[in-house]
Design an enzyme around this catalytic site. Structure first.
Site, short mmCIF file in Angstrom:
data_model
loop_
_atom_site.label_atom_id
_atom_site.label_comp_id
_atom_site.label_asym_id
_atom_site.label_seq_id
_atom_site.Cartn_x
_atom_site.Cartn_y
_atom_site.Cartn_z
N LYS A 1 -32.14 -23.57 -36.82
CA LYS A 1 -31.29 -23.68 -38.00
C LYS A 1 -30.85 -25.10 -38.29
O LYS A 1 -30.50 -25.44 -39.43
CB LYS A 1 -30.07 -22.76 -37.87
CG LYS A 1 -30.45 -21.30 -38.01
CD LYS A 1 -29.27 -20.41 -38.28
CE LYS A 1 -29.76 -18.98 -38.55
NZ LYS A 1 -28.73 -17.98 -38.49
N LYS B 1 -40.56 -13.83 -37.56
CA LYS B 1 -39.68 -12.65 -37.56
C LYS B 1 -39.26 -12.30 -38.99
O LYS B 1 -39.06 -13.20 -39.80
CB LYS B 1 -38.47 -13.07 -36.71
CG LYS B 1 -37.33 -12.16 -36.64
CD LYS B 1 -36.19 -12.82 -35.86
CE LYS B 1 -35.31 -13.64 -36.79
NZ LYS B 1 -33.99 -13.93 -36.31
N LYS C 1 -33.50 -12.08 -43.26
CA LYS C 1 -32.77 -11.85 -44.51
C LYS C 1 -32.95 -13.02 -45.46
O LYS C 1 -32.80 -12.87 -46.67
CB LYS C 1 -31.27 -11.71 -44.23
CG LYS C 1 -30.86 -10.49 -43.45
CD LYS C 1 -29.35 -10.58 -43.14
CE LYS C 1 -28.93 -9.66 -42.02
NZ LYS C 1 -27.68 -10.04 -41.36
P1 TYM Z 1 -27.95 -10.53 -37.43
O1 TYM Z 1 -26.89 -10.21 -38.43
O2 TYM Z 1 -28.88 -11.66 -37.70
O3 TYM Z 1 -28.86 -9.26 -37.18
C1 TYM Z 1 -28.30 -8.00 -36.89
C2 TYM Z 1 -29.12 -7.30 -35.83
O4 TYM Z 1 -30.47 -7.14 -36.29
C3 TYM Z 1 -31.38 -7.63 -35.30
N1 TYM Z 1 -32.56 -8.19 -35.99
C4 TYM Z 1 -33.81 -7.79 -35.77
N2 TYM Z 1 -34.32 -6.85 -34.94
C5 TYM Z 1 -35.68 -6.65 -34.98
N3 TYM Z 1 -36.51 -7.36 -35.80
C6 TYM Z 1 -36.03 -8.31 -36.63
N4 TYM Z 1 -36.86 -8.98 -37.44
C7 TYM Z 1 -34.63 -8.56 -36.64
N5 TYM Z 1 -33.83 -9.41 -37.35
C8 TYM Z 1 -32.57 -9.18 -36.92
C9 TYM Z 1 -30.59 -8.70 -34.55
O5 TYM Z 1 -31.14 -8.93 -33.27
C10 TYM Z 1 -29.21 -8.08 -34.52
O6 TYM Z 1 -29.11 -7.18 -33.42
N6 TYM Z 1 -25.63 -12.98 -33.78
C11 TYM Z 1 -25.86 -11.68 -34.32
C12 TYM Z 1 -24.58 -10.96 -34.74
C13 TYM Z 1 -23.53 -10.88 -33.68
C14 TYM Z 1 -23.54 -10.01 -32.56
C15 TYM Z 1 -22.30 -10.27 -31.89
C16 TYM Z 1 -24.45 -9.08 -32.08
C17 TYM Z 1 -22.37 -11.58 -33.65
N7 TYM Z 1 -21.62 -11.22 -32.58
C18 TYM Z 1 -21.98 -9.58 -30.72
C19 TYM Z 1 -24.12 -8.39 -30.90
C20 TYM Z 1 -22.90 -8.66 -30.24
C21 TYM Z 1 -26.70 -11.82 -35.58
O7 TYM Z 1 -26.72 -12.83 -36.20
O8 TYM Z 1 -27.30 -10.69 -35.98
#
Ligand code: TYM
Length: 326
Positions: free
Chosen positions: A111, A192, A195
């Protein structure tokens, strides 16, 4: 009963990667565990957000949580900024983390690539994520594969504090799906699904119209071999389609390979359109109803109260261990 915590950022519409990697697990876990699911709005402001849009997206994600099957009577649903312990614990953990380990985080490196000076929030992002998890004495964190390194950091920080100040935190475990842990982009199966990718056809969003889903799948990048076979290295496109199909249908990859033996990619894609459209139709119908309801705000307020009741004694324990306050 184990305690489960996870979070999703309120940035834009969720896609099938978010669903198959994370949300589907959230739902499966809620019957036999104490589950806490957060909309991590404070993580989102690590990059600039329009305030009105951010509030809207926070409610959108909470409504999507319920639309995919989370039951607010079983699972706690709330927004991160509604529980002050996240920010408080973030500081304590910041003081126990090192710039070296944070600079090694691949998501941060991606990023901030090419930027002369990256925002500090982006750099500190994984520490706030560790605070989210450790604040609730979490045992299990269901996430997609891309969060593996962040979970490792949370474990390292918990262990480090426990070794130095005496047992303070539960050391959490990540939980990953077999199929769906890493859904790849439809147009480029070596990246991957995300969004933020500029090409709309690279992803399938949970609220997409069937015509858009069809277009994205029928145009998905494959290869010229013409044999339906799972081989991530040599056939990333077909392997991605098979993983998505398996995750939605519950059929094993081996079964799917057999089913499509002697058939081309067209047949596989056509059936995958149907499986995907069928799986997403109820989510979309539920979402519209829940998002319009007044109850949504009350559910989140109630969720924040319940989350705060769990977080407060943990935070008091942390303050005691560190000698903070009286
Ligand atoms: P975020 O908002 O980017 O994504 C939410 C969840 O979706 C999963 N994910 C995917 N899984 C499979 N294939 C993909 N292409 C894919 N893209 C996203 C992510 O792994 C995630 O589980 N940092 C985290 C949010 C967060 C969090 C936490 C998660 C903040 N605090 C505490 C667990 C525990 C994030 O940005 O997810």
């Amino acid at each position: 009963m184990k305690r489960v915590f996870s979070g999703v950022q309120p940035t834009g519409n969720l896609h099938i990667g978010n669903y198959l990697g994370a949300l589907k697990q959230f739902v499966d876990l809620q019957n036999d565990n104490e589950c806490i699911y957060c909309v991590v709005d404070m993580h989102s402001i690590t990059v600039p957000q329009d305030p009105k849009e951010l509030k809207k997206h926070t409610l959108d994600i909470a409504a999507l949580y319920m639309a995919v099957g989370l039951d607010p009577k079983k699972s706690i649903i709330f927004a991160q900024s509604m529980v002050p312990g996240h920010a408080e614990l973030n500081w304590v953990l910041t003081c126990n983390s090192y710039t070296g380990e944070l600079s090694r985080m691949t998501q941060y490196k991606q990023k901030s690539k090419g930027e002369e000076s990256a925002p500090t929030g982006l750099f500190m992002y994984p520490v706030l994520m560790a605070a989210d998890i450790l604040l609730y004495d979490t045992d299990i964190v269901p996430v997609g594969n891309d969060q593996k390194q962040h979970i490792e950091l949370a474990r390292d920080l918990a262990t480090r504090v426990n070794n130095k100040y005496g047992k303070t935190f539960v050391v959490p475990e990540g939980k990953f799906m077999k199929a769906g842990a890493r859904v790849m982009a439809m147009d480029d199966p070596t990246s991957k699904m995300s969004k933020s990718a500029p090409n709309e056809m690279s992803r399938i969003s949970l609220l997409d119209e069937p015509s858009k889903i069809k277009k994205a799948i029928m145009r998905a990048t494959t290869d010229s071999e013409g044999i339906v076979r799972f081989d991530i290295e040599n056939k990333p496109g077909v392997s991605n389609l098979l993983s998505i199909y398996s995750a939605f249908s519950g059929k094993t990859i081996e079964q799917l390979e057999k089913d499509y033996e002697g058939q081309g990619y067209g047949a596989l894609k056509k059936d995958l359109v149907e499986v995907t459209v069928d799986a997403l139709a109820p989510i979309k119908a539920n979402f519209n109803e829940i998002r319009e309801s007044q109850e949504l705000i009350d559910i989140m307020k109630d969720g924040a109260e319940r989350a705060n009741a769990i977080a407060t004694p943990v935070m008091n324990r942390v303050k005691e261990r560190f000698g903070l306050g009286l």
